[in-house]
Design an enzyme around this catalytic site. Structure first.
Site, short mmCIF file in Angstrom:
data_model
loop_
_atom_site.label_atom_id
_atom_site.label_comp_id
_atom_site.label_asym_id
_atom_site.label_seq_id
_atom_site.Cartn_x
_atom_site.Cartn_y
_atom_site.Cartn_z
N ASP A 1 6.41 -3.01 2.10
CA ASP A 1 7.79 -3.09 1.59
C ASP A 1 8.82 -2.81 2.69
O ASP A 1 9.99 -3.14 2.54
CB ASP A 1 8.01 -2.09 0.44
CG ASP A 1 7.01 -2.25 -0.69
OD1 ASP A 1 6.37 -3.32 -0.73
OD2 ASP A 1 6.86 -1.33 -1.50
N ASP B 1 6.61 5.81 0.88
CA ASP B 1 7.55 6.84 0.41
C ASP B 1 6.89 7.88 -0.50
O ASP B 1 7.13 9.08 -0.36
CB ASP B 1 8.78 6.20 -0.25
CG ASP B 1 8.43 5.35 -1.45
OD1 ASP B 1 7.31 4.79 -1.48
OD2 ASP B 1 9.27 5.23 -2.36
N ASP C 1 10.34 -0.17 3.33
CA ASP C 1 11.50 0.48 2.71
C ASP C 1 11.67 1.94 3.11
O ASP C 1 12.49 2.66 2.52
CB ASP C 1 11.43 0.35 1.17
CG ASP C 1 10.16 0.95 0.59
OD1 ASP C 1 9.31 1.42 1.38
OD2 ASP C 1 10.00 0.94 -0.64
N ARG D 1 8.81 -4.18 -4.23
CA ARG D 1 9.40 -3.22 -5.16
C ARG D 1 10.93 -3.32 -5.15
O ARG D 1 11.43 -4.40 -5.39
CB ARG D 1 8.95 -1.80 -4.80
CG ARG D 1 8.50 -1.02 -6.00
CD ARG D 1 8.21 0.40 -5.59
NE ARG D 1 6.87 0.59 -5.12
CZ ARG D 1 5.80 0.75 -5.89
NH1 ARG D 1 5.92 0.71 -7.19
NH2 ARG D 1 4.61 0.94 -5.37
N GLY E 1 -0.51 2.29 -1.80
CA GLY E 1 -1.07 0.94 -1.69
C GLY E 1 -1.66 0.70 -0.31
O GLY E 1 -1.09 1.12 0.69
N ARG F 1 -3.35 5.95 -5.85
CA ARG F 1 -1.96 6.27 -6.19
C ARG F 1 -1.97 7.56 -6.99
O ARG F 1 -1.52 7.62 -8.12
CB ARG F 1 -1.35 5.14 -7.02
CG ARG F 1 -1.12 3.88 -6.22
CD ARG F 1 0.03 3.10 -6.78
NE ARG F 1 0.19 1.83 -6.11
CZ ARG F 1 0.89 1.65 -5.00
NH1 ARG F 1 1.47 2.67 -4.42
NH2 ARG F 1 1.01 0.45 -4.47
N THR G 1 3.83 0.59 4.87
CA THR G 1 4.08 -0.09 3.60
C THR G 1 4.56 -1.50 3.90
O THR G 1 5.38 -1.71 4.79
CB THR G 1 5.13 0.59 2.69
OG1 THR G 1 5.52 -0.34 1.67
CG2 THR G 1 6.38 1.04 3.41
O1 F6P Z 1 4.37 -0.52 -2.22
C1 F6P Z 1 3.52 -1.57 -1.92
C2 F6P Z 1 3.34 -2.48 -3.09
O2 F6P Z 1 2.49 -3.52 -2.68
C3 F6P Z 1 4.63 -3.01 -3.73
O3 F6P Z 1 5.18 -4.05 -3.01
C4 F6P Z 1 4.14 -3.38 -5.11
O4 F6P Z 1 5.18 -3.33 -6.04
C5 F6P Z 1 3.14 -2.32 -5.40
O5 F6P Z 1 2.70 -1.81 -4.16
C6 F6P Z 1 1.93 -2.80 -6.18
O6 F6P Z 1 1.08 -1.73 -6.39
P1 F6P Z 1 -0.37 -1.81 -7.06
O7 F6P Z 1 -1.30 -2.35 -6.02
O8 F6P Z 1 -0.67 -0.42 -7.40
O9 F6P Z 1 -0.24 -2.73 -8.22
#
Ligand code: F6P
Length: 374
Positions: A149, A125, A151, A193, A15, A93, A147
Site C-alpha cells: 500500500d 502500519d 501508506d 486500502r 499481509g 493479522r 506494505t
Molecule cells: O495492506 C496490504 C493489503 O494487501 C491491502 O492492500 C488489502 O486491503 C489487504 O492487505 C488485504 O488483506 P488480506 O490479505 O488479509 O485480505
C-alpha cells in the site's frame, strides 16, 4: 577482547508481500557476520518468530526451540531466501492488543523468557503500531517498513511496493490485447486500502485511461463522459484502474464482508465490478472487471525489492548494534536513515490530490515542474 553474547528476534507481521525474505536474509547475515562481530565485540544469535505476533503468544520457555513458533536462523538457512516471495517465517493479522483477545503482557513476558535483547519487526502500519506500543512498555523494537500500500509516513519506500506495481503493469499489458480485440472497457481493481498509491502509480506505469483513488471521490457522470470522449476520438478500448478503496461522491467503500479484522479494519473489495456495471448501464459499452487482489502480493521480489530488503535488513541490525531502539529504518531523499516509530504512530501517507492527482482527467498529473518553477 571479551566477546559479549546477545540474542535478537525477527518477525514478519500483517499481509505478506515480496521483499520480506530479502530483509530476513540480510538481518541474519549482517547480525551473524563473523568479520563484523570482532569490530562490534558482540556475537549475535538470531531467532525467527513464526506467524507474526501470534508466534510470541505460545512459547514453552523450556522447549522453545522445538515448540514450532521459534526457529534458530543462521547464514546457511537464509542463503537463498532473497529469491522468494512471501515470508519464510509465515505471518498473521494477529494483534496482541485486540480487545477481544488482549495478550500484550504475555508477549512481553515471552520476549523476556526467550532472552531477546531486541526484536526486529518487519511490518506495515498495524504491525509497527504494535511494535511501538510494546516499545512503550520497555521492549527494544526496531521496525522495517513493508506494505504494497506504501501508506507508511516518513519513508519513501515500503518493501513489496515495486513488485506489486510490476504485477499491475504485467497484467494490464495482458488485458490490453483482449480488451482491444473485443472493444471492451476493463475496470482493473487494485489493492491499497485507504491509499491510492498502487492505483495511481500502477496506472501511470501501465498507461491507464482513468485512475480512481480513495483520496478523491469520483463522479460516474465524469467517468462516462471521459469514456465517451475517448471513443469519439477513436479508441477501441479503455483501461480504468480503480483502487479497492475508491468511492463515488457521497458513496461508501465496497466491502467484502461486514466483520473487521483484529486491528478493526474493513476488508475491502468489489468496487471494480460495481463501477463496471454502472459504466455499461450508462454508456451501453461492454465493460468487464478484473480484481488483481493477492496477485499483487505474490511472486518473486523484483530487483528493487531485493536491494531494498538488503539495505533495510542491514540498517536494522546497525540500529540494534548502536542500541537505537524504537526506530524504523527508512529511505528518505535517496538515503537510508532511521525515524522514531512513535512519530508515525496512527498516521498514514496518502496521495495529496492537489499536487499528485489530476482531478479533471481522473489520472496522474500532467505538470510536474511547471507550478514549482513558475
Ligand atoms: O495492506 C496490504 C493489503 O494487501 C491491502 O492492500 C488489502 O486491503 C489487504 O492487505 C488485504 O488483506 P488480506 O490479505 O488479509 O485480505
Amino acid at each position: 577482547m571479551m566477546m559479549r553474547k546477545s540474542r535478537i528476534g525477527v518477525l514478519t507481521g500483517g499481509g505478506d508481500c515480496a521483499g520480506l525474505n530479502p530483509a530476513l536474509k540480510w538481518v541474519v547475515k549482517t547480525a551473524m557476520d563473523e568479520r563484523l562481530e570482532w569490530e562490534r565485540g558482540v556475537r549475535y544469535e538470531v531467532l525467527g518468530i513464526r506467524d507474526g505476533w501470534k508466534g510470541l503468544t505460545d512459547i514453552d520457555p523450556k522447549t522453545w526451540d522445538s515448540a514450532g513458533h521459534i526457529v534458530t536462523l543462521n547464514p546457511d538457512t537464509v542463503r537463498t531466501w532473497d529469491r522468494y516471495g512471501g515470508t519464510m517465517l509465515g505471518t498473521s493479522r494477529f494483534s496482541p492488543y485486540d480487545p477481544k483477545n488482549e495478550c500484550a503482557a504475555l508477549v512481553t513476558e515471552n520476549i523476556e523468557r526467550l532472552g531477546l535483547e531486541a526484536v526486529i519487526v518487519i511490518g506495515g502500519d498495524g504491525t509497527l503500531a504494535i511494535g511501538t506500543r510494546l516499545a512503550r512498555e520497555g521492549v527494544n523494537i526496531i521496525g522495517i517498513p513493508k506494505t504494497i500500500d506504501r501508506d507508511l509516513p516518513e519513508t519513501d519506500y515500503t518493501l513489496g511496493y515495486e513488485t506489486a506495481l510490476n504485477v499491475i503493469v504485467e497484467e494490464v499489458d495482458r488485458l490490453r490485447t483482449t480488451a482491444g480485440s473485443h472493444k471492451r472497457i476493463f475496470v482493473v481493481e487494485t489493492m491499497g486500502r485507504d491509499a491510492g498509491w498502487l492505483a495511481l502509480e500502477g496506472g501511470e506505469a501501465c498507461g491507464a485511461y482513468i485512475i480512481l483513488i480513495p483520496e478523491y471521490e469520483f463522479s460516474y457522470d465524469r467517468v462516462n463522459e471521459l469514456v465517451t470522449e475517448g471513443r469519439r476520438a477513436g479508441t477501441r478500448y479503455e483501461i480504468i484502474i480503480a483502487a479497492e478503496g475508491a468511492k463515488p461522491k457521497g458513496g461508501a467503500e465496497v466491502v467484502r464482508k461486514k466483520e473487521t479484522d483484529s486491528f478493526g479494519r474493513k476488508s475491502l473489495g468489489g468496487v471494480g465490478e460495481v463501477i463496471a456495471k454502472e459504466i455499461e448501464k450508462s454508456t451501453q459499452l461492454e465493460t468487464r472487471s478484473v480484481v488483481l487482489s493477492h496477485l499483487q502480493r505474490g511472486g518473486a521480489p523484483c530487483a528493487y525489492d531485493r536491494r531494498m530488503g538488503r539495505y533495510y535488513g542491514i540498517a536494522a541490525v546497525d540500529l540494534v548494534v548502536n542500541h537505537k531502539y524504537g526506530n524504523m529504518v527508512r529511505l528518505k531523499n535517496g538515503k537510508i536513515s532511521s525515524y522514531p516509530l512513535e512519530k508515525i504512530y496512527g498516521k498514514l501517507n496518502l496521495v495529496d490530490v492537489n499536487t499528485q492527482y489530476d482531478a479533471d482527467r481522473y489520472n496522474g498529473r500532467r505538470s510536474i515542474l511547471y507550478h514549482a518553477e513558475k
